[in-house]
Scaffold this motif. Structure first.
Motif, mmCIF file in Angstrom:
data_model
loop_
_atom_site.group_PDB
_atom_site.id
_atom_site.type_symbol
_atom_site.label_atom_id
_atom_site.label_comp_id
_atom_site.label_asym_id
_atom_site.label_seq_id
_atom_site.Cartn_x
_atom_site.Cartn_y
_atom_site.Cartn_z
ATOM 1 N N MET A 1 0.821 -1.191 0.000
ATOM 2 C CA MET A 1 0.000 0.000 0.000
ATOM 3 C C MET A 1 0.863 1.251 0.000
ATOM 4 O O MET A 1 0.562 2.203 -0.669
ATOM 5 N N CYS A 2 1.952 1.220 0.734
ATOM 6 C CA CYS A 2 2.846 2.374 0.784
ATOM 7 C C CYS A 2 3.427 2.654 -0.605
ATOM 8 O O CYS A 2 3.523 3.790 -1.019
ATOM 9 N N ALA A 3 3.816 1.596 -1.328
ATOM 10 C CA ALA A 3 4.366 1.774 -2.661
ATOM 11 C C ALA A 3 3.323 2.396 -3.588
ATOM 12 O O ALA A 3 3.630 3.259 -4.399
ATOM 13 N N HIS A 4 2.080 1.959 -3.453
ATOM 14 C CA HIS A 4 1.012 2.531 -4.281
ATOM 15 C C HIS A 4 0.849 4.022 -3.991
ATOM 16 O O HIS A 4 0.713 4.818 -4.904
ATOM 17 N N ASN A 5 0.879 4.384 -2.711
ATOM 18 C CA ASN A 5 0.746 5.792 -2.350
ATOM 19 C C ASN A 5 1.902 6.614 -2.890
ATOM 20 O O ASN A 5 1.715 7.732 -3.335
ATOM 21 N N ASN A 6 3.123 6.061 -2.832
ATOM 22 C CA ASN A 6 4.276 6.784 -3.356
ATOM 23 C C ASN A 6 4.161 6.973 -4.857
ATOM 24 O O ASN A 6 4.500 8.011 -5.386
ATOM 25 N N MET A 7 3.691 5.936 -5.563
ATOM 26 C CA MET A 7 3.527 6.035 -7.009
ATOM 27 C C MET A 7 2.432 7.040 -7.351
ATOM 28 O O MET A 7 2.573 7.816 -8.286
ATOM 29 N N ALA A 8 1.360 7.033 -6.590
ATOM 30 C CA ALA A 8 0.265 7.962 -6.862
ATOM 31 C C ALA A 8 0.728 9.402 -6.686
ATOM 32 O O ALA A 8 0.423 10.260 -7.510
ATOM 33 N N SER A 9 1.482 9.677 -5.622
ATOM 34 C CA SER A 9 1.931 11.053 -5.419
ATOM 35 C C SER A 9 3.004 11.432 -6.427
ATOM 36 O O SER A 9 3.090 12.583 -6.832
ATOM 37 N N ALA A 10 3.820 10.484 -6.848
ATOM 38 C CA ALA A 10 4.845 10.796 -7.841
ATOM 39 C C ALA A 10 4.196 11.132 -9.177
ATOM 40 O O ALA A 10 4.564 12.096 -9.833
ATOM 41 N N SER A 11 3.194 10.341 -9.599
ATOM 42 C CA SER A 11 2.555 10.620 -10.877
ATOM 43 C C SER A 11 1.706 11.888 -10.776
ATOM 44 O O SER A 11 1.587 12.622 -11.735
ATOM 45 N N HIS A 12 1.135 12.140 -9.612
ATOM 46 C CA HIS A 12 0.343 13.356 -9.429
ATOM 47 C C HIS A 12 1.210 14.599 -9.587
ATOM 48 O O HIS A 12 0.789 15.571 -10.185
ATOM 49 N N SER A 13 2.443 14.555 -9.082
ATOM 50 C CA SER A 13 3.307 15.734 -9.165
ATOM 51 C C SER A 13 3.755 15.999 -10.598
ATOM 52 O O SER A 13 4.176 17.098 -10.907
ATOM 53 N N GLN A 14 3.660 15.002 -11.479
ATOM 54 C CA GLN A 14 4.066 15.187 -12.864
ATOM 55 C C GLN A 14 2.926 15.713 -13.728
ATOM 56 O O GLN A 14 3.155 16.195 -14.824
ATOM 57 N N LEU A 15 1.703 15.616 -13.228
ATOM 58 C CA LEU A 15 0.549 16.095 -13.975
ATOM 59 C C LEU A 15 0.233 17.524 -13.567
ATOM 60 O O LEU A 15 0.365 17.886 -12.409
ATOM 61 N N PRO A 16 -0.218 18.336 -14.532
ATOM 62 C CA PRO A 16 -0.626 19.682 -14.136
ATOM 63 C C PRO A 16 -1.895 19.600 -13.287
ATOM 64 O O PRO A 16 -2.747 18.750 -13.527
ATOM 65 N N PRO A 17 -2.015 20.458 -12.290
ATOM 66 C CA PRO A 17 -3.228 20.432 -11.457
ATOM 67 C C PRO A 17 -4.474 20.737 -12.294
ATOM 68 O O PRO A 17 -4.436 21.527 -13.235
ATOM 69 N N ALA A 18 -5.566 20.098 -11.926
ATOM 70 C CA ALA A 18 -6.846 20.360 -12.581
ATOM 71 C C ALA A 18 -7.354 21.731 -12.161
ATOM 72 O O ALA A 18 -6.958 22.265 -11.117
ATOM 73 N N ASP A 19 -8.236 22.309 -12.960
ATOM 74 C CA ASP A 19 -8.810 23.607 -12.633
ATOM 75 C C ASP A 19 -9.433 23.605 -11.242
ATOM 76 O O ASP A 19 -9.321 24.578 -10.508
ATOM 77 N N GLU A 20 -10.096 22.510 -10.872
ATOM 78 C CA GLU A 20 -10.734 22.418 -9.560
ATOM 79 C C GLU A 20 -9.705 22.490 -8.435
ATOM 80 O O GLU A 20 -9.971 23.040 -7.370
ATOM 81 N N GLU A 21 -8.521 21.931 -8.669
ATOM 82 C CA GLU A 21 -7.459 21.991 -7.667
ATOM 83 C C GLU A 21 -6.941 23.421 -7.502
ATOM 84 O O GLU A 21 -6.685 23.863 -6.380
ATOM 85 N N PHE A 22 -6.812 24.140 -8.597
ATOM 86 C CA PHE A 22 -6.412 25.549 -8.503
ATOM 87 C C PHE A 22 -7.458 26.344 -7.732
ATOM 88 O O PHE A 22 -7.124 27.154 -6.869
ATOM 89 N N GLU A 23 -8.725 26.116 -8.039
ATOM 90 C CA GLU A 23 -9.805 26.834 -7.352
ATOM 91 C C GLU A 23 -9.830 26.507 -5.865
ATOM 92 O O GLU A 23 -10.015 27.397 -5.029
ATOM 93 N N ALA A 24 -9.633 25.242 -5.512
ATOM 94 C CA ALA A 24 -9.607 24.845 -4.102
ATOM 95 C C ALA A 24 -8.418 25.481 -3.390
ATOM 96 O O ALA A 24 -8.534 25.940 -2.244
ATOM 97 N N ALA A 25 -7.270 25.537 -4.060
ATOM 98 C CA ALA A 25 -6.084 26.161 -3.463
ATOM 99 C C ALA A 25 -6.297 27.654 -3.251
ATOM 100 O O ALA A 25 -5.952 28.194 -2.195
ATOM 101 N N VAL A 26 -6.899 28.320 -4.216
ATOM 102 C CA VAL A 26 -7.179 29.754 -4.080
ATOM 103 C C VAL A 26 -8.147 29.982 -2.925
ATOM 104 O O VAL A 26 -7.970 30.911 -2.129
ATOM 105 N N GLY A 27 -9.143 29.124 -2.800
ATOM 106 C CA GLY A 27 -10.087 29.254 -1.690
ATOM 107 C C GLY A 27 -9.402 29.112 -0.341
ATOM 108 O O GLY A 27 -9.673 29.869 0.594
#
Length: 119
Positions: A1-27
């Motif tokens: 499970m830990c390896a899956h979480n590490n892979m998920a966060s690694a691939s997430h950091s390589q993708l541009p954030p979705a518009d909803e993520e930008f809006e949530a961060a601004v909020g």
């Protein structure tokens, strides 16, 4: 499970954030742009506190603290639990704690580091 979480966060950091993520961060940043709310969140990253303690530590009026806590809870930045007649508040998770630490650390360096050392 830990390896899956590490892979998920690694691939997430390589993708541009979705518009909803930008809006949530601004909020979230907009919510923290209030000095009283930022101070309350800093206190809640350090420990759990009830409203009376937060009033004492923050110096803000009780009604103001209660209103700010309601907004922070609604935004998912703070959590509350009942302890007898008191509500005890805390920061939601380590992401919120890290955000508060980073923004206050950045402010410290803006104020105390010579301009050439900010690079």
């Amino acid at each position: 499970m830990c390896a899956h979480n590490n892979m998920a966060s690694a691939s997430h950091s390589q993708l541009p954030p979705a518009d909803e993520e930008f809006e949530a961060a601004v909020g979230a940043l907009r919510l923290l742009a209030d000095p009283t709310r930022l101070r309350l969140m800093w206190l809640l990253t350090e420990d759990e506190h009830d409203v009376s303690t937060l009033v004492e530590l923050s110096g803000a009026p009780r009604a103001s603290v209660s209103q700010h806590l309601a907004k922070l809870r609604l935004a998912g930045m703070a959590l509350a639990r009942r302890d007898g007649r008191r509500m005890i508040y805390r920061a939601r998770d380590n992401h919120v704690r890290a955000l508060i630490a980073e923004v206050l650390g950045h402010a410290y360096h803006l104020l105390h580091d010579p301009p050439g050392d900010r690079g």
